[in-house]
Enzyme design. Structure first.
Site: not given
Length: 257
Positions: A144, A157
Site C-alpha cells: 500500500s 496495518y
C-alpha cells in the site's frame, strides 16, 4: 505479455477485489492460477468459472494465510493438482481498526503481522524449492502507498506491510542467483468493497464521488494493479527485481505545509 504461459501461480486472497482482478489477468496471460480464499467459497468458485469459461486454467484452494498448517496443506494440494509453483502473488489482507497506537490492542498488531507478514513468509518458504527449480520464479507482494506516508490511526496495518516489504526486498537479493524475482506493488485507494468501506468510514460520500478529483479522472481499479503484476511477472520485466512500484496515479498533490 510473454513468460506466464503454463506457469502455476498462487494468488492469495484471489477471489475478491484486487486479488480477483489479478487472478483473471494472470489467467488471461496463460498462467495456471491457484485462487486462494479464506471463507467465501462461492466467490472463489465464481472467479474460477469466469477463467475456465474463456479457456483459462484455474482452481480454488481454501486457507487462512495466517494459519501455517492450512497454508502448507494448500501448497501440497496445489502441487498435486497443478504441478510445481513458479509464482506467488501475496495479496490476502485485512484492514486494521483505525485506532491510534495508544488505543490499539497488542492483539491487533499480532493479527496484522500474521496476515500481512508472517503468513506470507511461511507460504514463500514452502514454495521456495519450486521457485528455485523453475526457469523463473516470481514473488509479488501487494502492499500500500500508505506504508511510506505512515498516516495516523493505521500503525498495525502499515507496520505489518512494512515488515513484509523489507522481507521481499531482502528476498530479492538473496534469491536472484536462483532466477527468482521479488517485487512490491503499492496501490493507493482502489475501487473495491474494502475501498468503499474505507471511504464510508472516513467521509460522507462514496468512493465513486472521488473519481472526478482523482488522478486521471478516476479512482484506481483492480485492473490497474493486475496489469502491473502481470508486467512484473513477464519477460518484459526480466531484469527487474527488488523494486516497489506505486500504482496510485502519482499520489496526492503535495502541499507546502
Amino acid at each position: 505479455m510473454s513468460g506466464l504461459d503454463g506457469r502455476v501461480v498462487i494468488v492469495t486472497g484471489g477471489s475478491r477485489g484486487v486479488g480477483r482482478g489479478i487472478s483473471r489477468r494472470l489467467a488471461a496471460e496463460g498462467a495456471i492460477v491457484a485462487v486462494n480464499y479464506r471463507r467465501d467459497a462461492d466467490a472463489a468458485t465464481e472467479v474460477v468459472q469466469e477463467i475456465t469459461s474463456t479457456g483459462g486454467r484455474a482452481a480454488a484452494y481454501p486457507a487462512a494465510i495466517d494459519d501455517t498448517d492450512a497454508v502448507l496443506a494448500m501448497v501440497d494440494a496445489i502441487r498435486n493438482d497443478l504441478g510445481p509453483v513458479s509464482g506467488v502473488v501475496s495479496n490476502a489482507g485485512t484492514a486494521s481498526k483505525g485506532l491510534s497506537i495508544a488505543d490499539s490492542a497488542i492483539e491487533d498488531f499480532h493479527r496484522q503481522l500474521g496476515v500481512h507478514a508472517l503468513g506470507p513468509i511461511a507460504l514463500i518458504r514452502a514454495v521456495l524449492p519450486d521457485l528455485r527449480a523453475a526457469d523463473r520464479g516470481d514473488v509479488v507482494m501487494i502492499s500500500s502507498n500508505t506504508v511510506a506516508s505512515a498516516p495516523p490511526s493505521g500503525a498495525p496495518y502499515t507496520m505489518a506491510k512494512a515488515a513484509m516489504e523489507t522481507a521481499v526486498l531482502t528476498l530479492a537479493r538473496e534469491e536472484r542467483d536462483h532466477g527468482i524475482h521479488a517485487n512490491i506493488v503499492a496501490p493507493g485507494l482502489v475501487m473495491t468493497e474494502m475501498g468503499r468501506r474505507l471511504v464510508q468510514a472516513t467521509s460522507s460520500g462514496t468512493i465513486e464521488d472521488l473519481d472526478t478529483s482523482s488522478p486521471f479522472g478516476r479512482v484506481c481499479r483492480p485492473e490497474d494493479v493486475a496489469s502491473t503484476v502481470a508486467f512484473l511477472m513477464s519477460d518484459s520485466a526480466g531484469y527487474i527485481t527488488g523494486q516497489r512500484l506505486y500504482v496510485d496515479g502519482g499520489g496526492p498533490a503535495p502541499t507546502i505545509y
